[in-house]
Design a protein around this motif. Sequence first.
Motif, PDB file in Angstrom:
ATOM      1  N   TRP A  52       6.291   4.528   0.579  1.00  0.00           N
ATOM      2  CA  TRP A  52       7.176   5.409   1.372  1.00  0.00           C
ATOM      3  C   TRP A  52       8.470   4.664   1.711  1.00  0.00           C
ATOM      4  CZ3 TRP A  52       3.244   6.780   5.835  1.00  0.00           C
ATOM      5  CH2 TRP A  52       2.428   7.855   5.463  1.00  0.00           C
ATOM      6  N   SER A 112       0.872  -1.180   0.000  1.00  0.00           N
ATOM      7  CA  SER A 112       0.000   0.000   0.000  1.00  0.00           C
ATOM      8  C   SER A 112       0.905   1.225   0.000  1.00  0.00           C
ATOM      9  CB  SER A 112      -0.940  -0.023   1.214  1.00  0.00           C
ATOM     10  OG  SER A 112      -0.215   0.226   2.394  1.00  0.00           O
ATOM     11  N   GLY A 113       0.319   2.400   0.141  1.00  0.00           N
ATOM     12  CA  GLY A 113       1.110   3.625   0.084  1.00  0.00           C
ATOM     13  C   GLY A 113       2.275   3.609   1.069  1.00  0.00           C
ATOM     14  N   PHE A 144      -0.721  12.161   7.531  1.00  0.00           N
ATOM     15  CA  PHE A 144       0.087  11.345   6.620  1.00  0.00           C
ATOM     16  C   PHE A 144       1.505  11.895   6.487  1.00  0.00           C
ATOM     17  CE2 PHE A 144      -4.317  10.376   5.815  1.00  0.00           C
ATOM     18  CZ  PHE A 144      -4.277   9.021   6.071  1.00  0.00           C
ATOM     19  N   SER A 171      -2.807  10.438  -2.607  1.00  0.00           N
ATOM     20  CA  SER A 171      -4.172  10.921  -2.895  1.00  0.00           C
ATOM     21  C   SER A 171      -4.178  12.037  -3.941  1.00  0.00           C
ATOM     22  CB  SER A 171      -4.866  11.375  -1.607  1.00  0.00           C
ATOM     23  OG  SER A 171      -4.124  12.389  -0.957  1.00  0.00           O
ATOM     24  N   ASN A 212      -0.560  15.810  -1.530  1.00  0.00           N
ATOM     25  CA  ASN A 212      -1.940  16.056  -1.086  1.00  0.00           C
ATOM     26  C   ASN A 212      -2.118  15.423   0.295  1.00  0.00           C
ATOM     27  OD1 ASN A 212      -4.732  17.011  -2.128  1.00  0.00           O
ATOM     28  ND2 ASN A 212      -5.142  15.016  -1.231  1.00  0.00           N
ATOM     29  N   GLN A 259      -5.696   2.352  -4.217  1.00  0.00           N
ATOM     30  CA  GLN A 259      -7.089   2.478  -3.763  1.00  0.00           C
ATOM     31  C   GLN A 259      -7.672   3.881  -3.830  1.00  0.00           C
ATOM     32  OE1 GLN A 259      -4.440   2.216  -1.840  1.00  0.00           O
ATOM     33  NE2 GLN A 259      -4.694   3.049   0.203  1.00  0.00           N
TER      34      GLN A 259
HETATM   35  C1  LIG Z   1      -1.407  11.067   1.535  1.00  0.00           C
HETATM   36  C2  LIG Z   1      -1.314   9.662   2.030  1.00  0.00           C
HETATM   37  N1  LIG Z   1      -0.108   9.097   2.151  1.00  0.00           N
HETATM   38  C3  LIG Z   1       0.053   7.852   2.586  1.00  0.00           C
HETATM   39  C4  LIG Z   1      -1.022   7.079   2.932  1.00  0.00           C
HETATM   40  C5  LIG Z   1      -0.803   5.696   3.434  1.00  0.00           C
HETATM   41  O1  LIG Z   1      -1.198   4.829   2.443  1.00  0.00           O
HETATM   42  P1  LIG Z   1      -1.727   3.367   2.778  1.00  0.00           P
HETATM   43  O2  LIG Z   1      -2.818   3.505   3.756  1.00  0.00           O
HETATM   44  O3  LIG Z   1      -2.175   2.902   1.414  1.00  0.00           O
HETATM   45  O4  LIG Z   1      -0.574   2.607   3.279  1.00  0.00           O
HETATM   46  C6  LIG Z   1      -2.305   7.593   2.812  1.00  0.00           C
HETATM   47  C7  LIG Z   1      -3.477   6.803   3.149  1.00  0.00           C
HETATM   48  O5  LIG Z   1      -4.598   7.236   3.104  1.00  0.00           O
HETATM   49  C8  LIG Z   1      -2.452   8.919   2.337  1.00  0.00           C
HETATM   50  O6  LIG Z   1      -3.653   9.476   2.205  1.00  0.00           O
END
Ligand SMILES: Cc1ncc(COP(=O)(O)O)c(C=O)c1O
Length: 396
Positions: free
Chosen positions: A68, A63-64, A90, A173, A141, A195
């Motif tokens: 990172w 995921s995000g 975030f 986002s 964002n 997502q």
């Molecule tokens: C701007 C931002 N960065 C990082 C993340 C973390 O991503 P993830 O929840 O897919 O690991 C999110 C999650 O909503 C996010 O909005």
Amino acid sequence: MPGFKGMFVPGPTNMPFRVRQAMDVALEDHRAPDFPQFTLPLFADLKKIFQTKTGQVFIFNGSGTGGWESAVANTLSPGDKVLASVFGQFSLLWVDLCRRFGLEVDAIDVEWGKGVPLDDYRARLAADKAHTIKAVLVTHNETATGVTSDVAGVRRILDELKHPALLFVDGVSSIASIDFRMDEWGVDVAVCGSQKGFMLPTGLAIVCVSEKALAARQSAKLPRCFFDFADMAKANAQGYFPYTPAVTLMRGLRASVDMLLEEGLANVFARHHRLAGAVRAAVDAWGLRPCAQGPEWYSDTVTAVVVPEGCDANEVIKTAYHRYDLSLGGGLNKVAGKVFRIGHLGWLNEIMVMQALGGVELAMRDVGIKFEPGSGTGAAVRHLSHADQAMRIAAE
Ligand SMILES: Cc1ncc(COP(=O)(O)O)c(C=O)c1O
């Protein structure tokens, strides 16, 4: 409850039927001889979404947050200095991740509601004559507050000062919804998840990496394994992966990339801007304000709405969910209870935005927030009405 549920959190977003259908397939052999015929064009087309010719896109299972980690672990060494700013949950978590990796983070605290402080970045980078800052972090964002920052502005500062730090951008986002230009803005690692703008289930970290960041990997000493760019690059060159990829999600990704490219990126961005404008018009007409402290920070993918003093935003969220099957985003950390968030990104049109705004009006009225019912939806209708637009254009 009969009827569609309203999904208006800022990710996961609404999934197009075409994407769902694309994933309704038998599981596939990811080592099949013809697998590269699927993957290689997908890698190439993803570059168009990041607006890059020279960057390389990697699709990690994850995921995000994994994105990172990939940025940091591949390019930096323990103790390296990183410049960052914190103005929401975030941007805060990314800094936390860097610290857990043993990096020395200069994290500038910014009032939540504003974004990357360009003047402070300039001052820190100008003072760093020895170029000890190895990477600069930008959360393009901030989903927690609905704030968009000026990535191009950070690049301008780095260029003016001839500072060689890598530029990392969290586009989780923003990418595929808001204009993002990997090459033009000289971004070294851009991080996204599946997502949000990509309209898929969670499960992929989609990361775009510059040639400079790939080269930095050779001297970077942080440990890496699952997210190793080199392993991925080597296998991807042949159309394969170093481990079992999430092929079903990638089938969905193929469909979502096709949809984005068919609509045209410029149109995707314009649609988001238009729909976000309707949400902002509604917030204004309710007599409320966005958490973002001015138009220069307004996000076209999420609006965090500040509730009046003495009201609990969580009551709005709970009421919307239980009575009207409408999911809104909650306030996180410092803004918990103070804001509710309307996600307006991904597979979205005028009618869906009206559904969200109507639902918010119902829930706010139920919990006793004072506003004129219909004021926000009315303002949004005026904002979105094609007739209104035609009249404006004719008058110009
Ligand atoms: C701007 C931002 N960065 C990082 C993340 C973390 O991503 P993830 O929840 O897919 O690991 C999110 C999650 O909503 C996010 O909005």
